[in-house]
Design an enzyme around this catalytic site. Structure first.
Site, PDB file in Angstrom:
ATOM      1  CG  ASP A 160      -2.155  -0.758   1.129  1.00 22.57           C
ATOM      2  OD1 ASP A 160      -2.258  -1.536   0.167  1.00 22.57           O
ATOM      3  OD2 ASP A 160      -3.048  -0.591   1.988  1.00 22.57           O
ATOM      4  CG  ASP A 174      -2.096   4.249   2.807  1.00 21.66           C
ATOM      5  OD1 ASP A 174      -1.681   3.092   3.003  1.00 21.66           O
ATOM      6  OD2 ASP A 174      -3.298   4.517   2.636  1.00 21.66           O
ATOM      7  CD1 TRP A 203     -10.966   1.000   1.099  1.00 21.61           C
ATOM      8  CD2 TRP A 203     -12.696  -0.095   1.990  1.00 21.61           C
ATOM      9  NE1 TRP A 203     -10.597   0.591   2.349  1.00 21.61           N
ATOM     10  CE2 TRP A 203     -11.645  -0.089   2.922  1.00 21.61           C
ATOM     11  CE3 TRP A 203     -13.892  -0.742   2.320  1.00 21.61           C
ATOM     12  CZ2 TRP A 203     -11.744  -0.683   4.185  1.00 21.61           C
ATOM     13  CZ3 TRP A 203     -13.978  -1.346   3.576  1.00 21.61           C
ATOM     14  CH2 TRP A 203     -12.917  -1.311   4.483  1.00 21.61           C
ATOM     15  CD  GLU A 234      -8.606  -5.237  -1.596  1.00 25.02           C
ATOM     16  OE1 GLU A 234      -9.768  -4.837  -1.447  1.00 25.02           O
ATOM     17  OE2 GLU A 234      -7.669  -4.868  -0.872  1.00 25.02           O
ATOM     18  CG  ASP A 235      -8.220  -6.881   2.482  1.00 29.48           C
ATOM     19  OD1 ASP A 235      -9.389  -6.977   2.043  1.00 29.48           O
ATOM     20  OD2 ASP A 235      -7.928  -6.204   3.485  1.00 29.48           O
ATOM     21  CG  MET A 263      -2.539   4.189   6.651  1.00 25.30           C
ATOM     22  SD  MET A 263      -3.898   3.035   6.410  1.00 25.30           S
ATOM     23  CE  MET A 263      -5.260   4.089   6.796  1.00 25.30           C
ATOM     24  CG  HIS A 310      -6.101   7.525   3.338  1.00 16.87           C
ATOM     25  ND1 HIS A 310      -7.298   6.883   3.161  1.00 16.87           N
ATOM     26  CD2 HIS A 310      -5.234   6.580   3.769  1.00 16.87           C
ATOM     27  CE1 HIS A 310      -7.146   5.599   3.435  1.00 16.87           C
ATOM     28  NE2 HIS A 310      -5.904   5.384   3.825  1.00 16.87           N
ATOM     29  NE  ARG A 328     -14.069   4.146   1.869  1.00 23.09           N
ATOM     30  CZ  ARG A 328     -13.521   3.647   2.986  1.00 23.09           C
ATOM     31  NH1 ARG A 328     -12.218   3.604   3.131  1.00 23.09           N
ATOM     32  NH2 ARG A 328     -14.278   3.176   3.944  1.00 23.09           N
TER      33      ARG A 328
HETATM   34  C1  UD2 Z   1      -7.177  -1.358   3.728  1.00 25.01           C
HETATM   35  C2  UD2 Z   1      -6.060  -2.365   3.467  1.00 25.01           C
HETATM   36  C3  UD2 Z   1      -5.688  -2.339   1.994  1.00 25.01           C
HETATM   37  C4  UD2 Z   1      -6.889  -2.681   1.157  1.00 25.01           C
HETATM   38  C5  UD2 Z   1      -8.054  -1.748   1.523  1.00 25.01           C
HETATM   39  C6  UD2 Z   1      -9.373  -2.192   0.925  1.00 25.01           C
HETATM   40  C7  UD2 Z   1      -4.700  -2.594   5.447  1.00 25.01           C
HETATM   41  C8  UD2 Z   1      -3.595  -2.023   6.208  1.00 25.01           C
HETATM   42  N1  UD2 Z   1      -4.920  -2.004   4.271  1.00 25.01           N
HETATM   43  O1  UD2 Z   1      -6.622  -0.082   3.492  1.00 25.01           O
HETATM   44  O2  UD2 Z   1      -4.623  -3.257   1.731  1.00 25.01           O
HETATM   45  O3  UD2 Z   1      -7.235  -4.019   1.327  1.00 25.01           O
HETATM   46  O4  UD2 Z   1      -8.295  -1.671   2.919  1.00 25.01           O
HETATM   47  O5  UD2 Z   1      -9.405  -2.016  -0.449  1.00 25.01           O
HETATM   48  O6  UD2 Z   1      -5.358  -3.508   5.876  1.00 25.01           O
HETATM   49  N2  UD2 Z   1      -5.116   3.587  -3.597  1.00 25.01           N
HETATM   50  C9  UD2 Z   1      -4.658   4.674  -4.386  1.00 25.01           C
HETATM   51  N3  UD2 Z   1      -5.550   5.592  -4.823  1.00 25.01           N
HETATM   52  C10 UD2 Z   1      -6.881   5.532  -4.532  1.00 25.01           C
HETATM   53  C11 UD2 Z   1      -7.337   4.447  -3.735  1.00 25.01           C
HETATM   54  C12 UD2 Z   1      -6.430   3.512  -3.264  1.00 25.01           C
HETATM   55  O7  UD2 Z   1      -3.478   4.785  -4.674  1.00 25.01           O
HETATM   56  O8  UD2 Z   1      -7.625   6.400  -4.978  1.00 25.01           O
HETATM   57  C13 UD2 Z   1      -4.167   2.509  -3.213  1.00 25.01           C
HETATM   58  C14 UD2 Z   1      -3.119   2.965  -2.231  1.00 25.01           C
HETATM   59  O9  UD2 Z   1      -1.941   2.215  -2.454  1.00 25.01           O
HETATM   60  C15 UD2 Z   1      -3.766   2.618  -0.915  1.00 25.01           C
HETATM   61  C16 UD2 Z   1      -4.422   1.278  -1.248  1.00 25.01           C
HETATM   62  O10 UD2 Z   1      -4.867   1.444  -2.583  1.00 25.01           O
HETATM   63  O11 UD2 Z   1      -2.835   2.508   0.124  1.00 25.01           O
HETATM   64  C17 UD2 Z   1      -5.559   0.858  -0.304  1.00 25.01           C
HETATM   65  O12 UD2 Z   1      -6.592   1.827  -0.289  1.00 25.01           O
HETATM   66  P1  UD2 Z   1      -6.962   2.674   1.042  1.00 25.01           P
HETATM   67  O13 UD2 Z   1      -5.704   3.230   1.599  1.00 25.01           O
HETATM   68  O14 UD2 Z   1      -8.016   3.638   0.700  1.00 25.01           O
HETATM   69  O15 UD2 Z   1      -7.583   1.574   1.974  1.00 25.01           O
HETATM   70  P2  UD2 Z   1      -7.360   1.309   3.563  1.00 25.01           P
HETATM   71  O16 UD2 Z   1      -6.429   2.273   4.149  1.00 25.01           O
HETATM   72  O17 UD2 Z   1      -8.682   1.155   4.208  1.00 25.01           O
HETATM   73 MN    MN Z   2      -4.838   3.390   3.524  1.00 26.44          MN
END
Ligand code: UD2
Ligand code: MN
Length: 351
Positions: free
Chosen positions: A200, A202, A262, A265-266, A292, A295, A297
């Site tokens: 990821d 971030d 969102w 997938e994981d 982290m 950010h 959504r």
């Molecule tokens: C969680 C998960 C992540 C993923 C996501 C659900 C952890 C620590 N992380 O992160 O792996 O499964 O949930 O989809 O459990 N991104 C972009 N641009 C965008 C949107 C996403 O670059 O507009 C990429 C970026 O690398 C980001 C990753 O996708 O870190 C995951 O998206 P998130 O950060 O919005 O999701 P988060 O933090 O809930």
């Molecule tokens: Mn994130």
């Protein structure tokens, strides 16, 4: 004369005594503050000793040392010893840096030895050839902070790594899992990679004893992060940062291509790893810690309402939905000093 002499001597002794007292206090202080760094490093070492008995890397070392091909092509490389699994340059917890006005040029200046996203240690031969795949869209600042902190971290670990950013073009719904499949497929033939890291953009690692190595089973490198109190959210959690070999990813048939937006997938990927008869390993939670970056959504990454439905069917579809069914359009490949950027059109969900 006699009295001034005595006073002189006395003053001299007092000065000496003062000097000793100040000296001892300084030594005391220094050892008190250094106690942490002295004690922690061996603690992390013992914590990890059992985790890194990787048959993968041991086998590789033997192969390399016997290879006549390597000897012919590069005499210098043969002379280099194999880097140890735990690098002597590890520091444990190093403060992370997020300077507000940081630019890509600033980061490039700090790592002049990197070209086309690649680095290899100068003094030893790394055990694995690592490729880091970062799914990305519209998070330039996060990418910058990740590079600024991750590059020195990986270099302290004495790793041979190449960084790829897999960038989704356009502003239709984001598909992180598909981007990772595309990254895997695109880099597969470029080198004989030993280890793929899905990362990821971030998540910044906090402790360099969290070694970016692949093991005999898939590895989940992110156990805790600041926003969850550094605890694993649930046992099946498999998001954030993952280290897997080419074969392990192939055995799971990669990620599903059908998770748009969102979430889910994981978890799907965790099931695939199990269906592929593999087991998830995790480093000690004391070291597998991440920050982290803040950010909300992102636009184009709304919560996927279909995820629960999709998750019910993993065992039925995993063999036909994945690496072997991933279609996309490659738009460009751009070489920067610190990373290679692959821009793709991932398409959009079929209704
Ligand atoms: C969680 C998960 C992540 C993923 C996501 C659900 C952890 C620590 N992380 O992160 O792996 O499964 O949930 O989809 O459990 N991104 C972009 N641009 C965008 C949107 C996403 O670059 O507009 C990429 C970026 O690398 C980001 C990753 O996708 O870190 C995951 O998206 P998130 O950060 O919005 O999701 P988060 O933090 O809930
Ligand atoms: Mn994130």
């Amino acid at each position: 004369m006699g009295t001034t002499d005595m006073i002189g001597k006395l003053l001299c002794r007092i000065r000496l005594l003062l000097f000793i007292v100040v000296g001892l206090t300084l030594v005391g202080w220094a050892s008190f503050y250094m106690k942490d760094s002295i004690c922690f490093t061996p603690k992390y070492r013992t914590l990890l000793q059992n985790v890194w008995k990787s048959p993968l890397s041991e086998k590789k070392t033997e192969d390399n040392s016997r290879s006549p091909l390597v000897e012919q092509t590069s005499q210098k490389k043969v002379d280099l010893k194999t880097c140890p699994i735990l690098s002597p340059k590890l520091k444990g917890v190093v403060p992370l840096m997020f300077p507000p006005n940081l630019t890509l040029a600033d980061v490039e200046k700090k790592f002049p030895m990197m070209r086309d996203g690649h680095y290899q240690p100068e003094t030893c031969k790394a055990q694995q050839k690592l490729v880091i795949l970062i799914p990305h869209r519209n998070r330039e600042k996060h990418l910058l902070y990740l590079l600024d902190n991750l590059l020195p971290f990986l270099q302290r670990q004495q790793l041979d790594y190449t960084i790829y950013v897999i960038h989704q073009a356009g502003n239709l719904t984001f598909n992180k899992a598909k981007l990772l499949n595309i990254g895997y497929l695109e880099v597969l033939e470029k080198q004989n990679w030993d280890c793929f890291i899905f990362h990821d953009v971030d998540l910044v690692p906090e402790n360099d004893f969290n070694t970016y190595y692949c093991d005999s089973e898939p590895k989940h490198l992110m156990v805790g992060r600041n926003v969850t109190g550094y605890r694993l959210r649930y046992k099946e959690n498999f998001g954030g940062v993952i280290a897997m070999t080419r074969e392990q990813i192939a055995k799971a048939n990669g990620y599903s291509n059908n998770y748009w937006g969102w979430g889910g997938e994981d978890d799907d990927f965790y099931y695939r790893v199990q269906l592929g008869k593999m087991e998830v390993l995790r480093p000690a939670r004391e070291v597998a810690r991440y920050r982290m970056l803040f950010h909300t959504r992102d636009a184009g990454n709304q919560v996927n309402q279909k995820r629960w439905e999709l998750l019910k069917n993993v065992s039925k579809v995993w063999k036909t939905d994945g690496l072997n069914s991933c279609t996309y359009e490659l738009l460009s490949i751009e070489h920067n000093p610190l990373y290679i950027n692959i821009t793709v059109d991932v398409g959009k969900p079929h209704h």
